[in-house]
Design a protein around this motif. Structure first.
Motif, PDB file in Angstrom:
ATOM      1  N   MET A 104      -2.397  -4.125   4.527  1.00  0.00           N
ATOM      2  CA  MET A 104      -1.504  -4.417   3.414  1.00  0.00           C
ATOM      3  C   MET A 104      -1.628  -3.355   2.323  1.00  0.00           C
ATOM      4  O   MET A 104      -0.635  -2.946   1.721  1.00  0.00           O
ATOM      5  N   HIS A 105      -2.830  -2.888   2.087  1.00  0.00           N
ATOM      6  CA  HIS A 105      -3.052  -1.802   1.129  1.00  0.00           C
ATOM      7  C   HIS A 105      -2.378  -0.533   1.641  1.00  0.00           C
ATOM      8  O   HIS A 105      -1.704   0.173   0.880  1.00  0.00           O
ATOM      9  N   GLN A 106      -2.545  -0.246   2.927  1.00  0.00           N
ATOM     10  CA  GLN A 106      -1.936   0.959   3.501  1.00  0.00           C
ATOM     11  C   GLN A 106      -0.420   0.910   3.388  1.00  0.00           C
ATOM     12  O   GLN A 106       0.215   1.900   3.001  1.00  0.00           O
ATOM     13  N   ASP A 107       0.156  -0.261   3.726  1.00  0.00           N
ATOM     14  CA  ASP A 107       1.615  -0.394   3.619  1.00  0.00           C
ATOM     15  C   ASP A 107       2.084  -0.195   2.184  1.00  0.00           C
ATOM     16  O   ASP A 107       2.984   0.606   1.922  1.00  0.00           O
ATOM     17  N   LEU A 108       1.472  -0.902   1.282  1.00  0.00           N
ATOM     18  CA  LEU A 108       1.950  -0.927  -0.097  1.00  0.00           C
ATOM     19  C   LEU A 108       1.566   0.326  -0.881  1.00  0.00           C
ATOM     20  O   LEU A 108       2.427   1.007  -1.428  1.00  0.00           O
ATOM     21  N   MET A 109       0.287   0.611  -0.940  1.00  0.00           N
ATOM     22  CA  MET A 109      -0.189   1.666  -1.831  1.00  0.00           C
ATOM     23  C   MET A 109      -0.032   3.067  -1.236  1.00  0.00           C
ATOM     24  O   MET A 109       0.231   4.013  -1.971  1.00  0.00           O
ATOM     25  N   GLN A 110      -0.195   3.193   0.056  1.00  0.00           N
ATOM     26  CA  GLN A 110      -0.143   4.524   0.654  1.00  0.00           C
ATOM     27  C   GLN A 110       1.245   4.889   1.177  1.00  0.00           C
ATOM     28  O   GLN A 110       1.656   6.039   1.092  1.00  0.00           O
TER      29      GLN A 110
END
Length: 118
Positions: free
Chosen positions: A66-72
């Protein structure tokens, strides 16, 4: 851990190291356990919390999907299929899952902010 790391823009070890991590995880897991019980699936809250904390310590610097999808990658997440599903199912069973509902709402707000910057 997936949504909390996306919200806090941190990896698993960074969140796990906070004084708030176990309490936050416990509240979220408790709602998962309550929904699972309604679906005739038994989950042990303490066991799940310990598993999550130990996993975070083992993989440390990993950023959840979820961090990879959103932030990256600045794209929408799968929150509706995780925390959002618990929030929806709890309503169907006649109780509230406020932690999972709030996390879902915060992730969607962050998606609106982040994904429009792309």
């Amino acid at each position: 851990m997936n949504a909390t790391c996306a919200l806090l823009d941190c990896n698993l070890a960074e969140f796990e190291a906070t004084a708030q991590a176990e309490t936050v995880i416990r509240h979220i897991v408790r709602e998962f356990v309550k929904v699972a019980k309604e679906k005739d699936t038994l989950l042990d809250e303490d066991e799940m919390v310990q598993y999550i904390l130990e996993s975070a310590r083992k993989v440390g610097s990993h950023h959840p999907s979820m961090h990879q999808d959103l932030m990256q990658n600045h794209r929408p997440t799968e929150v509706d299929f995780l925390n959002g599903a618990v929030a929806r199912m709890s309503e169907g069973f006649g109780f509230d899952a406020p932690y999972n509902r709030l996390i879902t709402q915060l992730i969607h707000a962050k998606e609106e902010i982040i994904c429009t910057l792309k």
